[in-house]
Design a protein around this motif. Structure first.
Motif, PDB file in Angstrom:
ATOM      1  N   VAL A  30     138.723  66.618 -19.433  1.00 51.44           N
ATOM      2  CA  VAL A  30     139.024  67.553 -18.354  1.00 51.44           C
ATOM      3  C   VAL A  30     140.459  67.995 -18.555  1.00 51.44           C
ATOM      4  O   VAL A  30     141.358  67.164 -18.684  1.00 51.44           O
ATOM      5  N   ILE A  31     140.658  69.311 -18.632  1.00 59.12           N
ATOM      6  CA  ILE A  31     142.001  69.869 -18.762  1.00 59.12           C
ATOM      7  C   ILE A  31     142.093  71.077 -17.850  1.00 59.12           C
ATOM      8  O   ILE A  31     141.186  71.904 -17.819  1.00 59.12           O
ATOM      9  N   ASP A  45     144.683  66.503 -18.430  1.00 57.02           N
ATOM     10  CA  ASP A  45     145.542  67.672 -18.212  1.00 57.02           C
ATOM     11  C   ASP A  45     147.020  67.350 -18.388  1.00 57.02           C
ATOM     12  O   ASP A  45     147.728  68.055 -19.094  1.00 57.02           O
ATOM     13  N   GLU A  46     147.480  66.296 -17.754  1.00 58.88           N
ATOM     14  CA  GLU A  46     148.908  65.964 -17.834  1.00 58.88           C
ATOM     15  C   GLU A  46     149.299  65.656 -19.280  1.00 58.88           C
ATOM     16  O   GLU A  46     150.332  66.115 -19.771  1.00 58.88           O
ATOM     17  N   PHE A  47     148.454  64.914 -19.978  1.00 60.81           N
ATOM     18  CA  PHE A  47     148.694  64.596 -21.388  1.00 60.81           C
ATOM     19  C   PHE A  47     148.753  65.879 -22.211  1.00 60.81           C
ATOM     20  O   PHE A  47     149.660  66.074 -23.009  1.00 60.81           O
ATOM     21  N   PHE A  48     147.797  66.789 -21.995  1.00 56.55           N
ATOM     22  CA  PHE A  48     147.735  68.051 -22.732  1.00 56.55           C
ATOM     23  C   PHE A  48     148.983  68.897 -22.473  1.00 56.55           C
ATOM     24  O   PHE A  48     149.576  69.442 -23.394  1.00 56.55           O
ATOM     25  N   ALA A  59     146.386  76.742 -29.750  1.00 55.69           N
ATOM     26  CA  ALA A  59     145.681  75.533 -29.327  1.00 55.69           C
ATOM     27  C   ALA A  59     144.892  75.802 -28.045  1.00 55.69           C
ATOM     28  O   ALA A  59     143.759  75.348 -27.894  1.00 55.69           O
ATOM     29  N   ARG A  60     145.483  76.565 -27.138  1.00 59.01           N
ATOM     30  CA  ARG A  60     144.786  76.897 -25.889  1.00 59.01           C
ATOM     31  C   ARG A  60     143.583  77.803 -26.155  1.00 59.01           C
ATOM     32  O   ARG A  60     142.542  77.655 -25.520  1.00 59.01           O
TER      33      ARG A  60
END
Length: 177
Positions: free
Chosen positions: A64-65, A101-104, A113-114
Motif C-alpha cells: 500500500v502506497i 507509504d512512509e518508507f516509499f 519510479a512513480r
C-alpha cells in the motif's frame, strides 16, 4: 441551394459507416442486454488492509502506497517487479503486505519510479471510519511534531555556542587582567 443527403453518398461508404457505428453497439447489446454502453472507466477495486497483509511473499507481493496528499492509499501488486527493482527485492519484501507509504516517500523516489509504480496498481485501500480518523491524527501529529523537533535542536546549538562564547570571553578577560 444544395443540401447534403446521405443518399448522395456512395453505397460502400454508407455500408462502412454502418459497420463502424451500429454493429458494435448492437452486438454488445445482444451479449448483455442489461448493460448500457458507456465510456466511463470501471470503478477501482477496493481492498482491506487485512486482504493486503496476506500478500507478503516473493511469489505474491502487494504494498500500500499513498496518502491524502498523493491521492489516497493505493494497492499495488509488485510481484513481477521484485527482480527489476533497483534497490533489490529484499527492501520491498521487508514491507510487503503492509502500508509502505512512509518508507516509499522517505527514500525520495523519482518520477520514473512513480510512473513504474502506477503500472502495478490493482486498486485502492478501503478504510473504515476508524482507520480514516487514525490516519488523519497520525498525519496531524507528524505535521505538528515535525517542525518543533528541528527548532528545538537549533535552540540547543545556539545556547551551547552562546555559552561557549561567554565562557571564552570571560577567561580571556581574566587572563589579560
Amino acid at each position: 441551394s444544395s443540401s447534403f443527403s446521405y443518399l448522395s453518398l456512395p453505397s460502400p461508404l454508407l455500408f462502412c459507416c454502418y459497420l463502424l457505428y451500429f454493429v458494435p453497439y448492437s452486438v454488445a447489446q445482444q451479449q448483455n442486454p442489461t448493460q448500457r454502453c458507456t465510456m466511463a472507466p470501471e470503478p477501482e477495486k477496493e481492498y482491506t488492509m487485512e486482504e493486503v497483509s496476506k500478500h507478503n511473499k516473493t511469489e505474491d507481493c502487494w504494498l500500500v502506497i499513498g496518502n491524502d496528499a498523493t491521492g489516497g492509499p493505493k494497492v499495488y501488486d509488485i510481484t513481477n517487479y521484485l527482480d527489476d527493482h533497483p534497490g533489490g527485492a529484499e527492501v520491498m519484501l521487508d514491507v510487503s503486505g503492509q502500508d509502505a507509504d512512509e518508507f516509499f516517500e522517505d527514500i525520495g523516489h523519482s518520477n520514473d519510479a512513480r510512473d513504474e509504480l502506477k503500472k502495478h496498481m490493482i486498486g485502492t485501500l478501503k478504510l473504515s471510519p476508524e482507520e480514516i480518523e487514525k490516519r488523519r491524527l497520525e498525519a496531524e501529529k507528524k505535521a505538528n511534531g515535525g517542525g518543533g523537533g528541528g527548532m528545538g535542536a537549533i535552540a540547543v546549538v545556539v545556547a551551547v555556542v552562546a555559552a561557549g562564547y561567554f565562557y571564552y570571553k570571560n577567561n580571556i578577560e581574566q587572563a589579560e587582567a
